[in-house]
Write a protein that holds these residues in place. Structure first.
Motif, PDB file in Angstrom:
ATOM      1  N   UNK A   1      65.248 -32.445  51.209  1.00 56.49           N
ATOM      2  CA  UNK A   1      65.806 -31.457  52.150  1.00 56.49           C
ATOM      3  C   UNK A   1      64.836 -30.292  52.341  1.00 56.49           C
ATOM      4  N   UNK A   2      64.239 -29.851  51.226  1.00 53.27           N
ATOM      5  CA  UNK A   2      63.279 -28.738  51.290  1.00 53.27           C
ATOM      6  C   UNK A   2      62.081 -29.141  52.152  1.00 53.27           C
ATOM      7  N   UNK A   3      61.585 -30.354  51.926  1.00 57.49           N
ATOM      8  CA  UNK A   3      60.444 -30.864  52.687  1.00 57.49           C
ATOM      9  C   UNK A   3      60.776 -30.897  54.180  1.00 57.49           C
TER      10      UNK A   3
ATOM     11  N   UNK B   1      70.507 -22.714  48.024  1.00 58.10           N
ATOM     12  CA  UNK B   1      70.837 -21.371  48.549  1.00 58.10           C
ATOM     13  C   UNK B   1      70.528 -21.284  50.046  1.00 58.10           C
ATOM     14  N   UNK B   2      69.342 -21.773  50.426  1.00 60.98           N
ATOM     15  CA  UNK B   2      68.931 -21.709  51.836  1.00 60.98           C
ATOM     16  C   UNK B   2      69.893 -22.516  52.706  1.00 60.98           C
ATOM     17  N   UNK B   3      70.282 -23.693  52.212  1.00 62.13           N
ATOM     18  CA  UNK B   3      71.188 -24.546  52.987  1.00 62.13           C
ATOM     19  C   UNK B   3      72.556 -23.889  53.165  1.00 62.13           C
TER      20      UNK B   3
ATOM     21  N   UNK C   1      68.683 -26.964  60.765  1.00 64.94           N
ATOM     22  CA  UNK C   1      68.795 -26.705  59.326  1.00 64.94           C
ATOM     23  C   UNK C   1      69.904 -27.556  58.727  1.00 64.94           C
ATOM     24  N   UNK C   2      71.027 -27.582  59.425  1.00 67.57           N
ATOM     25  CA  UNK C   2      72.183 -28.349  58.927  1.00 67.57           C
ATOM     26  C   UNK C   2      71.807 -29.820  58.746  1.00 67.57           C
ATOM     27  N   UNK C   3      71.041 -30.364  59.704  1.00 66.60           N
ATOM     28  CA  UNK C   3      70.616 -31.774  59.604  1.00 66.60           C
ATOM     29  C   UNK C   3      69.714 -31.996  58.387  1.00 66.60           C
ATOM     30  N   UNK C   4      68.797 -31.035  58.148  1.00 68.79           N
ATOM     31  CA  UNK C   4      67.907 -31.162  56.983  1.00 68.79           C
ATOM     32  C   UNK C   4      68.690 -31.100  55.672  1.00 68.79           C
ATOM     33  N   UNK C   5      69.800 -30.373  55.697  1.00 66.93           N
ATOM     34  CA  UNK C   5      70.545 -30.137  54.459  1.00 66.93           C
ATOM     35  C   UNK C   5      71.570 -31.225  54.144  1.00 66.93           C
TER      36      UNK C   5
END
Length: 448
Positions: free
Chosen positions: A289-291, A265-267, A277-281
């Protein structure tokens, strides 16, 4: 006391078998009494396993379990008891019968502020394991479970089981290094889940649902200061709901499943707005990804107009808590380096003002007085915290300490060199523990 307690224990004992029942008992009691010694936990576990083994056997006298658990309570209350010491024991022992047992069963130590389990090198692990595999496993279970005592029980069970399986496989492997590397990669998601769930559940236990919503909201606001309250607040509520459902759950994959859904949802809500954020997702593994999102450092604060203070009517209306939270959210956007422990203090103060003044005879006079005082104290408080943690985040540790020493030398002209050095160490220690996104909540609140 009641039959269902015996039935529940005996059903677990029969389903799991003696060894798995024993493992579960070590983990559960090490979590519960997280500052007990290994010896104290061992005594308790031996008694519980012996009770189950004797009284859950086919044909055991129905009164066996009741009598045995009463004897166990009496032993807990005896002078020089070998079981974990707890300040609440005296109060429980003043009661009798079932009340006493239930009281003793409900005791638990507060969680450790910082996990103390440090994984030894592969060579050290194998050396200790080969000496005495059973003792190694027991000691590891105790140390790991007491260190990560806030992680949900199923997460701890899965994590310890795979760790012990890795050690027993790799220590007899012809190529231990390659084996450990492969196994550690396979355990990565579970290791992260243990670490993250211990952190979020520690915070949830310390804060409760409302304040954990606020803490999560401000953490997101500092990573994405351009995002709106409307974008971030539902995600903070969703995260708090996940923690409330899963921190105490014994469902096999509650935390993994719900936290993965939350991350998705966050992504989908935030990736388009923010490149970090986009890179983490991008990853396939939602836990990783959450970490990644949680580890993002705060972004530089944007130039924004002054935060809008809520009116007295808004603060004492039905949506009062939300209006207060929106204002504090705007402060966090404008001071992105202020850590959770400082913002938490402001949240507590704001909630106290709302409760005290909205029920006062003259609400407006009460709120106006508090507003003036808070107005005088808030800005310097935020600036100080922002400066300390901003510099800690930007500089390497030695440069940070040098900058700290220079600043204190200029502001405290009459201080002795010893006192200055003491203050430098104290503030540097605070910054290294409490400026980061995953600081221990109660410890840091006490240090502010």
């Amino acid at each position: 006391g009641k039959a269902y307690v015996r039935d529940k224990v005996c059903q677990e004992f029969k389903t799991l078998g003696k060894e798995d029942f024993r493992t579960l008992t070590i983990i559960a009691n090490s979590r519960k009494f997280s500052n007990a010694t290994f010896e104290e936990i061992s005594h308790l576990v031996a008694e519980i396993v012996s009770l189950a083994e004797t009284c859950c056997a086919d044909g055991a006298d129905p009164s066996c379990y009741d009598a045995g658990s009463s004897a166990l309570s009496a032993k807990s209350c005896s002078k020089g008891s070998p079981f974990p010491a707890h300040p609440g024991i005296a109060g429980c022992c003043a009661q009798e019968g079932l009340e006493q047992k239930l009281c003793l069963a409900a005791l638990r130590h507060p969680p450790q502020q910082l996990p103390r389990y440090l994984q030894p090198s592969n060579e050290e692990l194998c050396q200790v394991f080969k000496k005495d595999p059973k003792d190694f496993a027991d000691r590891f279970l105790h140390e790991y479970a007491s260190s990560y005592s806030q992680a949900p029980l199923p997460v701890l069970l899965g994590s310890t089981r795979t760790f012990l399986s890795m050690v027993s496989t790799c220590c007899i492997s012809p190529a231990p290094t390659a084996c450990f590397l492969k196994e550690k990669l396979e355990r990565k998601t579970l290791s992260l889940l243990t670490l993250m769930s211990n952190r979020v559940c520690s915070r949830f236990t310390a804060y409760g649902k409302d304040k954990v919503t606020f803490s999560y909201l401000t953490s997101l606001a500092q990573k994405m200061p351009d995002a709106s309250f409307e974008d971030l607040f539902p995600l903070a509520e969703d995260a708090a709901e996940v923690f409330s459902q899963c921190c105490d759950s014994v469902a096999e994959d509650c935390m993994h499943k719900k936290l993965s859904e939350h991350t998705a949802k966050a992504c989908s809500a935030l990736s388009a707005q923010d490149k970090r954020f986009a890179d983490c997702c991008k990853g396939k593994d939602l836990m990783q990804n959450y970490f990644c999102i949680m580890a993002l450092p705060p972004a530089p604060a944007p130039k924004l107009p002054e935060a809008q203070k809520p009116t007295n009517q808004q603060l004492c209306g039905e949506e009062g808590a939300r209006h207060a939270m929106r204002y504090l959210f705007e402060l966090a956007q404008r001071h992105t380096s202020v850590p959770d422990a400082f913002l938490g203090k402001i949240y507590d103060a704001a909630e106290k003002v709302r409760v005290d003044c909205c029920s006062a005879k003259d609400t407006s006079a009460c709120l106006d007085g508090k507003r003036q005082r808070m107005g005088e104290e808030l800005t310097p408080f935020l600036e100080k915290a922002n400066q300390l943690c901003g510099q800690y985040t930007e500089l390497n540790f030695l440069d940070f300490k040098k900058r700290l020493r220079d600043r204190l030398t200029q502001t405290m002209l009459k201080a002795s060199p010893e006192l200055l050095e003491q203050l430098v160490e104290q503030q540097a220690d605070f910054a290294s523990t409490c400026c980061g996104p995953n600081s221990p909540p109660l410890y840091c609140a006490s240090k502010v």
